[in-house]
Design a protein around this motif. Sequence first.
Motif, mmCIF file in Angstrom:
data_model
loop_
_atom_site.group_PDB
_atom_site.id
_atom_site.type_symbol
_atom_site.label_atom_id
_atom_site.label_comp_id
_atom_site.label_asym_id
_atom_site.label_seq_id
_atom_site.Cartn_x
_atom_site.Cartn_y
_atom_site.Cartn_z
ATOM 1 N N GLY A 55 -42.568 -73.776 -16.542
ATOM 2 C CA GLY A 55 -41.240 -74.278 -16.407
ATOM 3 C C GLY A 55 -40.527 -74.115 -17.745
ATOM 4 O O GLY A 55 -39.219 -74.388 -17.738
ATOM 5 N N TYR A 56 -41.273 -73.913 -18.775
ATOM 6 C CA TYR A 56 -40.681 -73.842 -19.999
ATOM 7 C C TYR A 56 -39.612 -72.630 -19.984
ATOM 8 O O TYR A 56 -38.635 -72.576 -20.968
ATOM 9 C CB TYR A 56 -41.854 -73.574 -21.213
ATOM 10 N N LEU A 80 -43.606 -76.316 -12.854
ATOM 11 C CA LEU A 80 -42.147 -76.517 -12.704
ATOM 12 C C LEU A 80 -41.661 -77.299 -13.915
ATOM 13 O O LEU A 80 -40.459 -77.358 -14.115
ATOM 14 C CB LEU A 80 -41.441 -76.878 -11.520
ATOM 15 N N ILE A 81 -42.231 -78.099 -14.471
ATOM 16 C CA ILE A 81 -42.079 -79.064 -15.558
ATOM 17 C C ILE A 81 -41.366 -78.306 -16.714
ATOM 18 O O ILE A 81 -42.114 -77.246 -17.180
ATOM 19 C CB ILE A 81 -43.165 -79.931 -16.056
ATOM 20 N N PHE A 141 -40.524 -68.188 -11.199
ATOM 21 C CA PHE A 141 -40.499 -67.983 -9.788
ATOM 22 C C PHE A 141 -41.266 -66.976 -9.110
ATOM 23 O O PHE A 141 -41.780 -67.006 -8.138
ATOM 24 C CB PHE A 141 -38.762 -67.705 -9.499
ATOM 25 N N ALA A 142 -41.654 -65.819 -9.794
ATOM 26 C CA ALA A 142 -42.620 -65.201 -9.329
ATOM 27 C C ALA A 142 -43.994 -65.654 -9.477
ATOM 28 O O ALA A 142 -44.630 -65.656 -8.483
ATOM 29 C CB ALA A 142 -42.722 -64.033 -10.464
ATOM 30 N N GLY A 143 -44.393 -66.412 -10.536
ATOM 31 C CA GLY A 143 -45.487 -67.325 -10.539
ATOM 32 C C GLY A 143 -45.670 -68.076 -9.444
ATOM 33 O O GLY A 143 -46.851 -68.322 -8.502
ATOM 34 N N LEU A 144 -44.667 -68.795 -8.864
ATOM 35 C CA LEU A 144 -44.679 -69.865 -7.960
ATOM 36 C C LEU A 144 -44.896 -69.138 -6.471
ATOM 37 O O LEU A 144 -45.492 -69.699 -5.816
ATOM 38 C CB LEU A 144 -43.224 -70.732 -7.974
ATOM 39 N N ALA A 145 -44.136 -68.077 -6.453
ATOM 40 C CA ALA A 145 -44.196 -67.104 -5.259
ATOM 41 C C ALA A 145 -45.688 -66.594 -5.125
ATOM 42 O O ALA A 145 -46.081 -66.697 -3.910
ATOM 43 C CB ALA A 145 -43.364 -65.870 -5.278
ATOM 44 N N ASN A 171 -57.328 -81.676 -10.197
ATOM 45 C CA ASN A 171 -56.979 -80.550 -9.311
ATOM 46 C C ASN A 171 -55.470 -79.886 -9.297
ATOM 47 O O ASN A 171 -54.899 -79.602 -8.690
ATOM 48 C CB ASN A 171 -56.955 -81.463 -7.839
ATOM 49 N N PHE A 172 -55.005 -79.689 -10.813
ATOM 50 C CA PHE A 172 -54.045 -78.893 -11.024
ATOM 51 C C PHE A 172 -54.372 -78.163 -12.264
ATOM 52 O O PHE A 172 -55.082 -78.337 -13.269
ATOM 53 C CB PHE A 172 -52.545 -79.591 -11.156
ATOM 54 N N ALA A 173 -53.765 -76.919 -12.543
ATOM 55 C CA ALA A 173 -53.937 -76.172 -13.582
ATOM 56 C C ALA A 173 -52.631 -75.684 -14.371
ATOM 57 O O ALA A 173 -51.678 -75.600 -13.666
ATOM 58 C CB ALA A 173 -55.139 -75.180 -13.306
ATOM 59 N N TRP A 174 -52.576 -74.904 -15.545
ATOM 60 C CA TRP A 174 -51.482 -74.383 -15.860
ATOM 61 C C TRP A 174 -51.864 -72.985 -16.411
ATOM 62 O O TRP A 174 -52.685 -73.070 -17.605
ATOM 63 C CB TRP A 174 -50.655 -74.982 -16.844
#
Length: 239
Positions: A175-176, A167-168, A100-104, A74-77
């Motif tokens: 996060g890279y 965010l890793i 931060f744009a992706g997180l938003a 249940n998570f992706a990248w």
Amino acid sequence: MFYLFLSGAPFMEIIANICAIIVTFLFIIPCHSAVVAACTRLLGAQTEKTYEKFKINPFVHQGLFSIIALILFNFAWPTTSYMDTSALRKRKKSVLLCPFAGLAVQMVFVIIAGIAFAILSENTEVGYEFSEKIISIGGSYSNMNNFLGMIFYYIVRINTLTAIINLIPLLPFDGYYFLRAFAHSKFRNKIRKIADYVIIAVFVLFLSTLPQRFLLPYVDIICAKILDVSKIILGAISG
């Protein structure tokens, strides 16, 4: 979904989880990826790989391992957008715009799903209970309203967990970009070479169910807060 099977979750809850996975795969991850690509383009990227991220095809935005992780854990990248940072040597921190744009974008979809859940709970008996760091959706699992509530909740949960994991500060996660902003190029090159091992380590860790036992309860706490905030936003919009 892997943990749902292990925990003996009801069949309708598993189906709701699958529906949320499909929505995330078809719409949310491509939007996340396209926004990150737009940021890399804004910062000077001119590569073909970056332009590909604006395509509708969802398989452009995720690799095989990410799709498997989305189904199982249940998570992706999103696949990373290559960006030549040579023109940004004097303003390297500009690359932080990308994660931060992706997180938003991820949080916008989370709030939309939370508001949808709030609308459902206002017009039906559907609601959620939070006890011992676990959220349960009220109502009968044979009830269609409750089924929709589960879908909205899992969209919130999947994308909240995806935002946290991404965010890793290692490849292949967004996060890279933090390493791009702060780490020396030699160190970044070493990190880039171990990307496959990072993916394997993440799979082994989640297959052990340790993150599900110790991380997901706190993700549920965050999701409960998001549902509360979404209800407040709905009240502000409608009132």
